[in-house]
Write a protein that holds these residues in place. Structure first.
Motif, PDB file in Angstrom:
ATOM      1  N   PHE A  38      -8.234  11.350  -6.101  1.00 46.79           N
ATOM      2  CA  PHE A  38      -8.898  12.518  -5.594  1.00 46.79           C
ATOM      3  C   PHE A  38      -7.428  12.686  -4.414  1.00 46.79           C
ATOM      4  CE2 PHE A  38     -11.275  12.346  -9.518  1.00 46.79           C
ATOM      5  CZ  PHE A  38     -10.695  13.551 -10.151  1.00 46.79           C
ATOM      6  N   ALA A  39      -7.893  11.548  -3.817  1.00 50.17           N
ATOM      7  CA  ALA A  39      -6.763  11.504  -2.173  1.00 50.17           C
ATOM      8  C   ALA A  39      -8.136  11.455  -1.466  1.00 50.17           C
ATOM      9  CB  ALA A  39      -6.148  12.357  -2.039  1.00 50.17           C
ATOM     10  N   ASP A  40      -9.464  11.850  -1.604  1.00 45.43           N
ATOM     11  CA  ASP A  40     -11.088  11.613  -1.187  1.00 45.43           C
ATOM     12  C   ASP A  40     -11.466  10.704  -0.199  1.00 45.43           C
ATOM     13  OD1 ASP A  40     -13.116  12.597   0.278  1.00 45.43           O
ATOM     14  OD2 ASP A  40     -13.422  13.181  -0.986  1.00 45.43           O
ATOM     15  N   GLY A  41     -11.100  10.145   0.579  1.00 45.57           N
ATOM     16  CA  GLY A  41     -11.345   9.124   1.327  1.00 45.57           C
ATOM     17  C   GLY A  41     -10.187   8.529   1.626  1.00 45.57           C
TER      18      GLY A  41
ATOM     19  N   LEU B 158      -7.725   5.598   1.609  1.00 41.07           N
ATOM     20  CA  LEU B 158      -7.296   3.732   1.237  1.00 41.07           C
ATOM     21  C   LEU B 158      -7.066   3.119   1.630  1.00 41.07           C
ATOM     22  CD1 LEU B 158      -4.405   4.960  -2.232  1.00 41.07           C
ATOM     23  CD2 LEU B 158      -6.894   4.757  -1.562  1.00 41.07           C
ATOM     24  N   THR B 159      -6.560   2.489   3.142  1.00 38.16           N
ATOM     25  CA  THR B 159      -7.054   1.819   4.685  1.00 38.16           C
ATOM     26  C   THR B 159      -8.374   1.670   5.144  1.00 38.16           C
ATOM     27  OG1 THR B 159      -5.650   2.966   5.661  1.00 38.16           O
ATOM     28  CG2 THR B 159      -3.971   1.577   4.791  1.00 38.16           C
ATOM     29  N   ALA B 160      -9.001   2.847   4.118  1.00 38.03           N
ATOM     30  CA  ALA B 160     -10.176   3.479   5.289  1.00 38.03           C
ATOM     31  C   ALA B 160     -11.501   3.038   4.258  1.00 38.03           C
ATOM     32  CB  ALA B 160     -10.305   4.895   5.681  1.00 38.03           C
ATOM     33  N   LEU B 161     -11.049   2.566   3.133  1.00 39.58           N
ATOM     34  CA  LEU B 161     -11.782   1.991   1.685  1.00 39.58           C
ATOM     35  C   LEU B 161     -12.908   1.504   1.821  1.00 39.58           C
ATOM     36  CD1 LEU B 161     -12.701   2.743  -1.071  1.00 39.58           C
ATOM     37  CD2 LEU B 161     -10.818   1.306  -2.352  1.00 39.58           C
ATOM     38  N   GLY B 162     -13.067   0.398   2.637  1.00 34.70           N
ATOM     39  CA  GLY B 162     -13.538  -0.699   3.430  1.00 34.70           C
ATOM     40  C   GLY B 162     -14.784   0.045   4.301  1.00 34.70           C
ATOM     41  N   VAL B 163     -14.322   0.559   4.974  1.00 31.74           N
ATOM     42  CA  VAL B 163     -14.737   1.448   6.268  1.00 31.74           C
ATOM     43  C   VAL B 163     -16.252   2.549   5.393  1.00 31.74           C
ATOM     44  CG1 VAL B 163     -15.247   3.278   8.272  1.00 31.74           C
ATOM     45  CG2 VAL B 163     -13.413   1.740   7.715  1.00 31.74           C
TER      46      VAL B 163
ATOM     47  N   PRO C  98     -11.377   9.566   6.751  1.00 36.97           N
ATOM     48  CA  PRO C  98      -9.393   9.758   6.182  1.00 36.97           C
ATOM     49  C   PRO C  98      -9.009   8.210   6.830  1.00 36.97           C
ATOM     50  CG  PRO C  98     -10.047  10.939   7.726  1.00 36.97           C
ATOM     51  CD  PRO C  98     -11.315   9.969   7.425  1.00 36.97           C
ATOM     52  N   ASP C  99      -7.844   7.911   6.483  1.00 39.87           N
ATOM     53  CA  ASP C  99      -6.728   7.012   6.531  1.00 39.87           C
ATOM     54  C   ASP C  99      -6.098   6.819   8.535  1.00 39.87           C
ATOM     55  OD1 ASP C  99      -6.357   5.344   4.239  1.00 39.87           O
ATOM     56  OD2 ASP C  99      -5.161   6.852   4.162  1.00 39.87           O
ATOM     57  N   GLY C 100      -6.251   6.812   9.349  1.00 40.79           N
ATOM     58  CA  GLY C 100      -5.769   6.968  10.623  1.00 40.79           C
ATOM     59  C   GLY C 100      -7.093   6.903  11.653  1.00 40.79           C
ATOM     60  N   PHE C 101      -8.718   7.370  10.788  1.00 37.76           N
ATOM     61  CA  PHE C 101      -9.408   7.447  12.213  1.00 37.76           C
ATOM     62  C   PHE C 101      -9.775   6.270  12.624  1.00 37.76           C
ATOM     63  CE2 PHE C 101     -11.908  11.524  10.764  1.00 37.76           C
ATOM     64  CZ  PHE C 101     -10.748  12.430  11.277  1.00 37.76           C
ATOM     65  N   ILE C 102      -9.885   4.881  11.715  1.00 34.98           N
ATOM     66  CA  ILE C 102     -10.173   3.925  12.998  1.00 34.98           C
ATOM     67  C   ILE C 102      -8.827   3.067  12.871  1.00 34.98           C
ATOM     68  CG2 ILE C 102     -11.612   1.689  12.683  1.00 34.98           C
ATOM     69  CD1 ILE C 102     -13.127   3.831  13.231  1.00 34.98           C
ATOM     70  N   ASN C 103      -8.804   1.807  13.861  1.00 31.55           N
ATOM     71  CA  ASN C 103      -7.468   1.032  13.496  1.00 31.55           C
ATOM     72  C   ASN C 103      -7.141   0.530  12.341  1.00 31.55           C
ATOM     73  OD1 ASN C 103      -8.634  -1.197  14.532  1.00 31.55           O
ATOM     74  ND2 ASN C 103      -8.654  -0.907  16.940  1.00 31.55           N
ATOM     75  N   ALA C 104      -6.184  -0.695  12.369  1.00 39.24           N
ATOM     76  CA  ALA C 104      -5.871  -1.536  12.009  1.00 39.24           C
ATOM     77  C   ALA C 104      -6.963  -2.740  11.211  1.00 39.24           C
ATOM     78  CB  ALA C 104      -4.948  -2.092  11.622  1.00 39.24           C
ATOM     79  N   PRO C 105      -7.114  -3.961  12.513  1.00 35.69           N
ATOM     80  CA  PRO C 105      -8.218  -4.644  13.060  1.00 35.69           C
ATOM     81  C   PRO C 105      -9.399  -4.655  11.861  1.00 35.69           C
ATOM     82  CG  PRO C 105      -6.684  -4.894  15.305  1.00 35.69           C
ATOM     83  CD  PRO C 105      -6.706  -3.048  14.344  1.00 35.69           C
ATOM     84  N   VAL C 106      -9.754  -2.898  13.008  1.00 34.87           N
ATOM     85  CA  VAL C 106     -11.766  -2.883  12.460  1.00 34.87           C
ATOM     86  C   VAL C 106     -11.845  -3.043  10.702  1.00 34.87           C
ATOM     87  CG1 VAL C 106     -13.430  -1.805  13.179  1.00 34.87           C
ATOM     88  CG2 VAL C 106     -11.821  -1.689  14.626  1.00 34.87           C
ATOM     89  N   SER C 107     -10.153  -1.662  10.672  1.00 32.47           N
ATOM     90  CA  SER C 107     -10.452  -1.614   9.234  1.00 32.47           C
ATOM     91  C   SER C 107     -10.044  -2.681   7.686  1.00 32.47           C
ATOM     92  CB  SER C 107      -9.562  -0.601   8.397  1.00 32.47           C
ATOM     93  OG  SER C 107      -9.576   0.628   9.044  1.00 32.47           O
ATOM     94  N   VAL C 108     -10.055  -3.533   8.607  1.00 27.83           N
ATOM     95  CA  VAL C 108      -9.794  -4.798   7.639  1.00 27.83           C
ATOM     96  C   VAL C 108     -10.765  -5.621   7.862  1.00 27.83           C
ATOM     97  CG1 VAL C 108      -8.857  -7.417   7.583  1.00 27.83           C
ATOM     98  CG2 VAL C 108      -7.066  -5.346   7.775  1.00 27.83           C
TER      99      VAL C 108
END
Length: 375
Positions: free
Chosen positions: A98-101, A103-108, A4-14
């Motif tokens: 479906f709000a599953d996973g 959106l900012t973590a989509l790359g992860v 989900p969003d928020g587990f991984i910080n922004a730089p690593v998510s990018v």
């Protein structure tokens, strides 16, 4: 294992997003060599099937459940490049509708669930295929092993990303032990689903299974007491096309039934990542999903009070949207391949010959061996 969003910080998510974009770009190019007029429709169906089966959480331990990741299954059925695209399409539909996973973590999620599982599973599968005897059982056994290993490998990849960019301060060793441990159990379920599905498709259309191409032993006929290679008599084109359509229709109906009805009986326990995040305390960083107000959020249709009807209808909609989106992507890739003159590999032709011979072997074998027996 949807992060989900928020587990991984922004730089690593990018950074993970950049890796995912690169992997998808490479896969789009590589899929041109894997897709043709027969396998392109199958790829869209594989994406829909993965979506459907991911709704079927199965219990793996006290208070924990798991679900199919699908990278191994897709890689063996339609090829590794196409598999990355299949799982990516599924993750995109799940995140947007479906709000599953996150959106900012989509790359992860694409990096972990599409890329890592596919690469690990296909490498293991091909390695086993080279040392095991050629045949259906060996393909199924290799598929089982590859899928089994791919799940804890994905868990290890998430742990690595969390070590670099986790948003909460928790002991990394405990996270790694818990994540890999529970996902080894989930991997058993993944392996069983993958092996059963691959085995079922091989039994009907082995020529459509990417991982089975070139692995089937040539058909032999006994002539005068000696085994000789069977003649490569082409199978009738209409029959092959009809078989292809029947397989596609059967797969779509199966996906709709799984998502629309069987999902009623899925485990409601949290999946491996959710359970570990709660137990170890790093779920505190989770943020509300940007699509939380979606009419299909949490796999239910808004304003329908009947839980089973709501969930079943959401599942059917999800299968339909995924098969359309996936088929559109793979149709476009195939059109691009046809446009630039890319040709499919020689393994496809060899497998087609084996399949064609199989269709006529019973009659030929009877006519050749009967006189020898009578003599």
């Amino acid at each position: 294992m949807h992060v989900p969003d928020g587990f991984i910080n922004a730089p690593v998510s990018v950074a993970a997003g950049a890796v995912a974009v690169g992997a998808v770009a490479v896969s789009l190019r590589g899929a041109r060599r894997e897709l043709d007029e027969r396998t392109a429709p199958l790829a869209g169906l594989v994406a829909a099937f993965i979506f459907a089966v991911q709704m079927l959480n199965f219990p793996v331990a006290a208070g924990t459940s798991g679900h199919l990741l699908g990278g191994a299954l897709a890689a063996i059925l339609v090829g590794p490049y196409t598999a990355v695209l299949c799982v990516s399409v599924v993750l995109l539909m799940q995140g947007l509708l479906f709000a599953d996973g996150g959106l900012t973590a989509l790359g992860v999620n694409i990096t972990v669930m599409a890329c890592v599982t596919t690469v690990v599973a296909y490498a293991i599968f091909r390695g086993l295929a080279k040392v095991l005897p050629r045949g259906r059982r060996s393909v199924t056994a290799a598929a089982f092993t590859a899928a089994l290993v791919s799940v804890p490998a994905a868990a290890a990849a998430f742990t690595l990303l969390y070590a670099v960019g986790g948003t909460t301060d928790v002991p990394l060793g405990k996270v790694a032990t818990a994540m890999i441990g529970v996902h080894v159990l989930i991997g058993i379920g993944e392996a069983a689903i993958t092996a059963l599905t691959v085995g079922a498709v091989i039994a009907v259309r082995p020529d459509l299974v990417h991982g089975a191409r070139g692995l089937t032993a040539p058909l032999k006929l006994r002539v005068g007491g000696e085994l000789v290679d069977a003649p490569a008599t082409p199978a009738p084109a209409p029959a092959a096309a009809g078989s292809h359509r029947k397989l596609w229709a059967a797969g779509l109906v199966t996906s709709l039934i799984l998502a629309g009805f069987v999902s009623f009986y899925a485990s409601t326990n949290p999946d491996g990542l959710e359970k570990v995040a709660h137990d170890k305390g790093f779920d505190k960083g989770e943020k509300e999903h940007d699509a939380a107000d979606s009419p299909l959020a949490d796999y239910g249709v808004k304003d329908i009070s009947n839980t089973r009807l709501s969930g079943g209808l959401a599942g059917v909609i999800g299968v339909g949207v995924t098969v359309v989106a996936g088929s559109a992507v793979f149709w476009a890739v195939r059109r691009r391949r046809d446009g630039d003159g890319t040709e499919s590999g020689p393994a496809s032709t060899a497998t087609d010959d084996v399949t064609a011979v199989t269709a006529t072997s019973a009659t030929s074998a009877t006519s050749v061996t009967k006189p020898a027996e009578n003599a």
